[in-house]
Design an enzyme around this catalytic site. Sequence first.
Site, PDB file in Angstrom:
ATOM      1  N   ALA A 272      -3.834   7.671  -5.035  1.00  0.00           N
ATOM      2  CA  ALA A 272      -2.452   7.201  -5.170  1.00  0.00           C
ATOM      3  C   ALA A 272      -2.526   5.716  -5.529  1.00  0.00           C
ATOM      4  CB  ALA A 272      -1.701   7.413  -3.858  1.00  0.00           C
TER       5      ALA A 272
ATOM      6  N   GLY B   8       0.836  -1.206   0.000  1.00  0.00           N
ATOM      7  CA  GLY B   8       0.000   0.000   0.000  1.00  0.00           C
ATOM      8  C   GLY B   8       0.862   1.243   0.000  1.00  0.00           C
ATOM      9  N   ASN B   9       0.276   2.383   0.292  1.00  0.00           N
ATOM     10  CA  ASN B   9       1.049   3.617   0.419  1.00  0.00           C
ATOM     11  C   ASN B   9       0.416   4.509   1.492  1.00  0.00           C
ATOM     12  OD1 ASN B   9      -0.889   5.506  -0.904  1.00  0.00           O
ATOM     13  ND2 ASN B   9      -0.561   4.092  -2.619  1.00  0.00           N
ATOM     14  N   HIS B  10       1.047   5.644   1.753  1.00  0.00           N
ATOM     15  CA  HIS B  10       0.644   6.476   2.897  1.00  0.00           C
ATOM     16  C   HIS B  10      -0.535   7.400   2.608  1.00  0.00           C
ATOM     17  CE1 HIS B  10       3.819   5.147   5.452  1.00  0.00           C
ATOM     18  NE2 HIS B  10       4.759   5.481   4.566  1.00  0.00           N
TER      19      HIS B  10
END
Length: 400
Positions: free
Chosen positions: A275, A208-210
């Site tokens: 994102a 995943g990402n932030h």
Amino acid sequence: MLNNKNILLGVCGSIAAYKSALLIRLLVKAGANVKVILTADASNFITPLTLATLSKNPVYTQYFEEETGVWSNHVELGLWADYMVIAPASANTLGKMANGLCDNLLTAAYLSAKCMVLFAPAMDLDMWKHESTQDNVARLQSFGNVMIAPGSGELASGLHGEGRMAEPEEIIAFLENHIKKDLPLLEKKVLVTAGPTYEAIDPVRFIGNHSSGKMGFAIAEELYNLGAEVTLISGPSALTTPTGVTRIDVVSAKEMLDACLASFSSSEITVMSAAVADYTPIDVAQQKIKKKEDQFSIELKKTTDILATLGQQKTDAQLLVGFALETTDEENYAKEKLKKKNLDLIVLNSLNDKGAGFKTETNKITIFNKALDKTIFETKSKMAVAKDIANEILKLLNRS
Ligand code: CTP
């Protein structure tokens, strides 16, 4: 519609003043900020304490407090208001307003108000029918004030006929319709993506990402406030869906792609702030991967670039806005993405800017249009940034 709107409510001396309690309750529930001015007569019908409690603001009754000398600035109140609503509006106050008299705080605030003023008359049948009242109403309307017409029914005097103040629910509906009419994106279909995507590795792990989704949620809220019908396709995010926005939850890049493809052809404006993962595991393990070797690698394959796919499908009637999150050679990469993905606008975030990017409450953006004109914005709250993005979209719409 009323979310974050500043409503200055003027309450005059009329038995209908009791309805102002419910009106305030409904305004506050709809997200409006409410300040109330009571005339001296009105406070015989309903107490400042009731209305202050409901509006969560002090109630203004006079120019200054006798005990403290604290001054209630009618000019400030007039300028603060996005809408001034006078409900109930008595025959006396209508007469003063029509003739520019200002012997109390309410009429002084009316004369100072730059916003739209709406009034909901309440009086007895014969007072309402009287030529003087009708003349005053016509005069007020000729100044651009808007009447919320009284209804017919039993009046406090026992008479039957016209003169009953519109019900609070009707006043709210009237106000909302009025606000709606002026909205620049009224009924435009809008698609916004937000948040991260999660690409499953096994049943318990993902890549995943932030991204928190804050920027995309703010954009969805702002475009809805401008009148659009907004669909928000969100990756995993703990944020609350903005009022009025339709939310579709997805997890992976593939799910986001499918959801976008289903909505894109009917959407006139699309803003892709999600994102999205660029790579996803080739194989997803059906069972939890057990720890074995010292080194471990996962084979990844490219995901479909959703924005580029939509860019290929885009018609001349559609606007497509993308984001670029960069760490080096920011402007050139952003301009390249604008061209390559066939966008109308690209919003550049540089992670080198303080207060920009993931998890922050603020953002700092630069926007390029197709002609590669560049607009640089200051660091602002994400809601204020959403307003700037919406303004750039409005500029494009007005140009075409
Ligand atoms: N985007 C997309 N689908 C992907 C990847 C990105 O729709 N699979 C969109 C994002 O929503 C964003 C824009 O493309 O609006 C740019 O995303 P960004 O990550 O900055 O760039 P990429 O095109 O992925 O290129 P790179 O990662 O090489 O910078």
